[in-house]
Scaffold this motif. Sequence first.
Motif, PDB file in Angstrom:
ATOM      1  N   ALA A   1      28.148  39.610  44.273  1.00  0.00           N
ATOM      2  CA  ALA A   1      26.840  39.552  43.605  1.00  0.00           C
ATOM      3  C   ALA A   1      26.319  40.940  43.255  1.00  0.00           C
ATOM      4  O   ALA A   1      25.485  41.094  42.359  1.00  0.00           O
ATOM      5  CB  ALA A   1      25.839  38.806  44.481  1.00  0.00           C
ATOM      6  N   THR A   2      26.822  41.974  43.954  1.00  0.00           N
ATOM      7  CA  THR A   2      26.335  43.347  43.682  1.00  0.00           C
ATOM      8  C   THR A   2      27.213  44.067  42.651  1.00  0.00           C
ATOM      9  O   THR A   2      26.930  45.212  42.306  1.00  0.00           O
ATOM     10  CB  THR A   2      26.319  44.187  44.980  1.00  0.00           C
ATOM     11  OG1 THR A   2      27.680  44.330  45.442  1.00  0.00           O
ATOM     12  CG2 THR A   2      25.482  43.538  46.067  1.00  0.00           C
ATOM     13  N   GLU A   3      28.289  43.429  42.192  1.00  0.00           N
ATOM     14  CA  GLU A   3      29.193  44.078  41.220  1.00  0.00           C
ATOM     15  C   GLU A   3      28.450  44.407  39.930  1.00  0.00           C
ATOM     16  O   GLU A   3      27.719  43.581  39.393  1.00  0.00           O
ATOM     17  CB  GLU A   3      30.373  43.157  40.883  1.00  0.00           C
ATOM     18  CG  GLU A   3      31.396  43.021  41.985  1.00  0.00           C
ATOM     19  CD  GLU A   3      32.500  44.074  41.929  1.00  0.00           C
ATOM     20  OE1 GLU A   3      32.638  44.773  40.905  1.00  0.00           O
ATOM     21  OE2 GLU A   3      33.224  44.175  42.919  1.00  0.00           O
ATOM     22  N   ARG A   4      28.643  45.633  39.433  1.00  0.00           N
ATOM     23  CA  ARG A   4      28.084  46.038  38.139  1.00  0.00           C
ATOM     24  C   ARG A   4      29.168  46.667  37.297  1.00  0.00           C
ATOM     25  O   ARG A   4      29.795  47.595  37.757  1.00  0.00           O
ATOM     26  CB  ARG A   4      26.921  47.036  38.338  1.00  0.00           C
ATOM     27  CG  ARG A   4      25.699  46.438  39.003  1.00  0.00           C
ATOM     28  CD  ARG A   4      25.015  45.366  38.137  1.00  0.00           C
ATOM     29  NE  ARG A   4      23.930  44.698  38.829  1.00  0.00           N
ATOM     30  CZ  ARG A   4      24.058  43.604  39.580  1.00  0.00           C
ATOM     31  NH1 ARG A   4      25.241  43.040  39.735  1.00  0.00           N
ATOM     32  NH2 ARG A   4      23.019  43.050  40.167  1.00  0.00           N
ATOM     33  N   PRO A   5      29.398  46.221  36.058  1.00  0.00           N
ATOM     34  CA  PRO A   5      28.744  45.067  35.453  1.00  0.00           C
ATOM     35  C   PRO A   5      29.074  43.786  36.226  1.00  0.00           C
ATOM     36  O   PRO A   5      30.073  43.749  36.946  1.00  0.00           O
ATOM     37  CB  PRO A   5      29.336  45.039  34.036  1.00  0.00           C
ATOM     38  CG  PRO A   5      30.633  45.766  34.132  1.00  0.00           C
ATOM     39  CD  PRO A   5      30.445  46.809  35.196  1.00  0.00           C
ATOM     40  N   PRO A   6      28.278  42.735  36.053  1.00  0.00           N
ATOM     41  CA  PRO A   6      28.503  41.516  36.828  1.00  0.00           C
ATOM     42  C   PRO A   6      29.867  40.898  36.528  1.00  0.00           C
ATOM     43  O   PRO A   6      30.421  41.079  35.445  1.00  0.00           O
ATOM     44  CB  PRO A   6      27.393  40.573  36.355  1.00  0.00           C
ATOM     45  CG  PRO A   6      26.424  41.419  35.609  1.00  0.00           C
ATOM     46  CD  PRO A   6      27.156  42.619  35.116  1.00  0.00           C
ATOM     47  N   LEU A   7      30.388  40.165  37.514  1.00  0.00           N
ATOM     48  CA  LEU A   7      31.636  39.425  37.318  1.00  0.00           C
ATOM     49  C   LEU A   7      31.443  38.375  36.225  1.00  0.00           C
ATOM     50  O   LEU A   7      30.338  37.902  35.998  1.00  0.00           O
ATOM     51  CB  LEU A   7      32.029  38.694  38.601  1.00  0.00           C
ATOM     52  CG  LEU A   7      32.270  39.513  39.870  1.00  0.00           C
ATOM     53  CD1 LEU A   7      32.662  38.578  41.011  1.00  0.00           C
ATOM     54  CD2 LEU A   7      33.350  40.541  39.657  1.00  0.00           C
ATOM     55  N   ALA A   8      32.563  37.986  35.600  1.00  0.00           N
ATOM     56  CA  ALA A   8      32.499  36.901  34.619  1.00  0.00           C
ATOM     57  C   ALA A   8      32.565  35.539  35.320  1.00  0.00           C
ATOM     58  O   ALA A   8      31.949  34.574  34.896  1.00  0.00           O
ATOM     59  CB  ALA A   8      33.635  37.039  33.616  1.00  0.00           C
ATOM     60  N   PHE A   9      33.348  35.470  36.411  1.00  0.00           N
ATOM     61  CA  PHE A   9      33.520  34.219  37.153  1.00  0.00           C
ATOM     62  C   PHE A   9      34.294  34.528  38.435  1.00  0.00           C
ATOM     63  O   PHE A   9      34.738  35.670  38.651  1.00  0.00           O
ATOM     64  CB  PHE A   9      34.286  33.171  36.321  1.00  0.00           C
ATOM     65  CG  PHE A   9      35.592  33.682  35.772  1.00  0.00           C
ATOM     66  CD1 PHE A   9      36.760  33.620  36.515  1.00  0.00           C
ATOM     67  CD2 PHE A   9      35.641  34.245  34.503  1.00  0.00           C
ATOM     68  CE1 PHE A   9      37.959  34.122  36.018  1.00  0.00           C
ATOM     69  CE2 PHE A   9      36.839  34.747  33.993  1.00  0.00           C
ATOM     70  CZ  PHE A   9      38.000  34.686  34.748  1.00  0.00           C
ATOM     71  N   VAL A  10      34.462  33.504  39.278  1.00  0.00           N
ATOM     72  CA  VAL A  10      35.275  33.619  40.500  1.00  0.00           C
ATOM     73  C   VAL A  10      36.329  32.517  40.474  1.00  0.00           C
ATOM     74  O   VAL A  10      36.047  31.390  40.049  1.00  0.00           O
ATOM     75  CB  VAL A  10      34.389  33.510  41.763  1.00  0.00           C
ATOM     76  CG1 VAL A  10      35.227  33.292  43.024  1.00  0.00           C
ATOM     77  CG2 VAL A  10      33.533  34.771  41.921  1.00  0.00           C
ATOM     78  N   LEU A  11      37.544  32.843  40.915  1.00  0.00           N
ATOM     79  CA  LEU A  11      38.607  31.846  41.079  1.00  0.00           C
ATOM     80  C   LEU A  11      38.765  31.521  42.562  1.00  0.00           C
ATOM     81  O   LEU A  11      38.989  32.424  43.373  1.00  0.00           O
ATOM     82  CB  LEU A  11      39.947  32.390  40.547  1.00  0.00           C
ATOM     83  CG  LEU A  11      40.008  32.831  39.082  1.00  0.00           C
ATOM     84  CD1 LEU A  11      41.416  33.350  38.744  1.00  0.00           C
ATOM     85  CD2 LEU A  11      39.621  31.691  38.146  1.00  0.00           C
ATOM     86  N   GLN A  12      38.616  30.250  42.892  1.00  0.00           N
ATOM     87  CA  GLN A  12      38.816  29.778  44.276  1.00  0.00           C
ATOM     88  C   GLN A  12      40.141  29.021  44.260  1.00  0.00           C
ATOM     89  O   GLN A  12      40.272  27.993  43.606  1.00  0.00           O
ATOM     90  CB  GLN A  12      37.629  28.894  44.678  1.00  0.00           C
ATOM     91  CG  GLN A  12      37.617  28.486  46.155  1.00  0.00           C
ATOM     92  CD  GLN A  12      38.461  27.245  46.431  1.00  0.00           C
ATOM     93  OE1 GLN A  12      39.513  27.327  47.098  1.00  0.00           O
ATOM     94  NE2 GLN A  12      38.060  26.097  45.920  1.00  0.00           N
ATOM     95  N   LEU A  13      41.136  29.557  44.977  1.00  0.00           N
ATOM     96  CA  LEU A  13      42.525  29.119  44.794  1.00  0.00           C
ATOM     97  C   LEU A  13      42.955  27.960  45.693  1.00  0.00           C
ATOM     98  O   LEU A  13      44.139  27.758  45.931  1.00  0.00           O
ATOM     99  CB  LEU A  13      43.465  30.322  44.976  1.00  0.00           C
ATOM    100  CG  LEU A  13      43.346  31.348  43.838  1.00  0.00           C
ATOM    101  CD1 LEU A  13      43.895  32.700  44.269  1.00  0.00           C
ATOM    102  CD2 LEU A  13      44.075  30.866  42.597  1.00  0.00           C
ATOM    103  N   GLY A  14      41.988  27.193  46.175  1.00  0.00           N
ATOM    104  CA  GLY A  14      42.345  25.966  46.890  1.00  0.00           C
ATOM    105  C   GLY A  14      42.237  26.052  48.401  1.00  0.00           C
ATOM    106  O   GLY A  14      42.212  27.129  48.988  1.00  0.00           O
ATOM    107  N   ASP A  15      42.171  24.874  49.054  1.00  0.00           N
ATOM    108  CA  ASP A  15      41.955  24.752  50.500  1.00  0.00           C
ATOM    109  C   ASP A  15      40.609  25.353  50.912  1.00  0.00           C
ATOM    110  O   ASP A  15      40.533  26.225  51.780  1.00  0.00           O
ATOM    111  CB  ASP A  15      43.114  25.387  51.295  1.00  0.00           C
ATOM    112  CG  ASP A  15      44.361  24.522  51.287  1.00  0.00           C
ATOM    113  OD1 ASP A  15      44.356  23.458  50.637  1.00  0.00           O
ATOM    114  OD2 ASP A  15      45.367  24.912  51.929  1.00  0.00           O
ATOM    115  N   SER A  16      39.565  24.867  50.286  1.00  0.00           N
ATOM    116  CA  SER A  16      38.226  25.391  50.570  1.00  0.00           C
ATOM    117  C   SER A  16      37.707  24.934  51.926  1.00  0.00           C
ATOM    118  O   SER A  16      36.981  25.653  52.598  1.00  0.00           O
ATOM    119  CB  SER A  16      37.253  24.958  49.471  1.00  0.00           C
ATOM    120  OG  SER A  16      37.305  23.547  49.311  1.00  0.00           O
ATOM    121  N   ILE A  17      38.069  23.713  52.335  1.00  0.00           N
ATOM    122  CA  ILE A  17      37.706  23.240  53.681  1.00  0.00           C
ATOM    123  C   ILE A  17      38.972  22.756  54.383  1.00  0.00           C
ATOM    124  O   ILE A  17      39.965  22.440  53.737  1.00  0.00           O
ATOM    125  CB  ILE A  17      36.635  22.128  53.639  1.00  0.00           C
ATOM    126  CG1 ILE A  17      37.150  20.861  52.956  1.00  0.00           C
ATOM    127  CG2 ILE A  17      35.363  22.630  52.966  1.00  0.00           C
ATOM    128  CD1 ILE A  17      36.190  19.674  53.052  1.00  0.00           C
TER     129      ILE A  17
END
Length: 311
Positions: free
Chosen positions: A42-58
């Motif tokens: 959230a503090t990245e500048r310039p802001p990120l375009a998106f995030v990739l979550q590569l599976g097995d979240s829970i």
Amino acid sequence: SFGVIADIQYANAEDGYDFGGYRRRYYRQSLNLLRDAVEAWATERPPLAFVLQLGDSIDGLNARSGESEGALEQVLAALGRLPVPVHHTWGNHEFYNFSRARLVHTGLNSRPAGATASPPAEDCQAYHFSPATRFRFIVLDAYDLSILGREPDSPRYRESLQLLREKNPNDNLNSPAGLKEPRFVEFNGGFSLAQLDWFNEVLKFSDENQEKVVVMGHLPIHPDASDRVCLAWNYEDALSVIYSHQCVVSFLAGHLHDGGYCLDSHGVHHLTLEGVIETPPESNAFGTIYVYEDKMILKGRGRISDRVMHF
């Protein structure tokens, strides 16, 4: 730039161990590490375009304790603090908790609505998007061929079970013991012919439009970026589609908690991310990838190393 993270496997449970009984798993702590990652992104500048979550979240543990919905809510709430989209791929632990039919109606369904996604089949969680000119991301469904998350009376389940039994005579289909091809276990999966045909068409379009393409899926597809067990069942088929085109620069995967990397003979960077679940509380496992015209630079945190990937 975009964020990458894999194998959070959150559960509100005491620390445990992997199936071998010797790798520590920090179930409860993984949510804190995710929150730390979100805060950093959230503090990245310039802001990120998106995030990739590569599976097995829970973690699959949630299914046994009846906490699947609650655990997923907490993970999605943490990710929801990001002011950018999160693209999810589905792993085996998603299917330990939910059927494929149910997952479509959760926040883990990041496939865009409408015709833009043009999925290979209605229940295949593959799609593509273009966040910048001449750059495309493809999300593959590595459990399209699988007995996980499918109804036992469905044709795809029967087809997958038949393939699995041909390759794995063990009583326990999760055991690779004695197998010539140890990747043929229940906790892996593969890509249907329909998905591979669709993948081929998307890459053809990207070739024609001189795009660079990053592909993501839960399962690694190159033996040098994985151990022999954690590969997609028909990884060679996915590679042969990629190799028949010029546009793919990188393949991002999770599943193997140790991580892995190789630059293959066709110049494709295969990056398998270390898993959050086996990361001690004082460390972390996430990264930010900065995209340039001729390279991507991974700035890793904790267990994930920095890396420059030229193309």
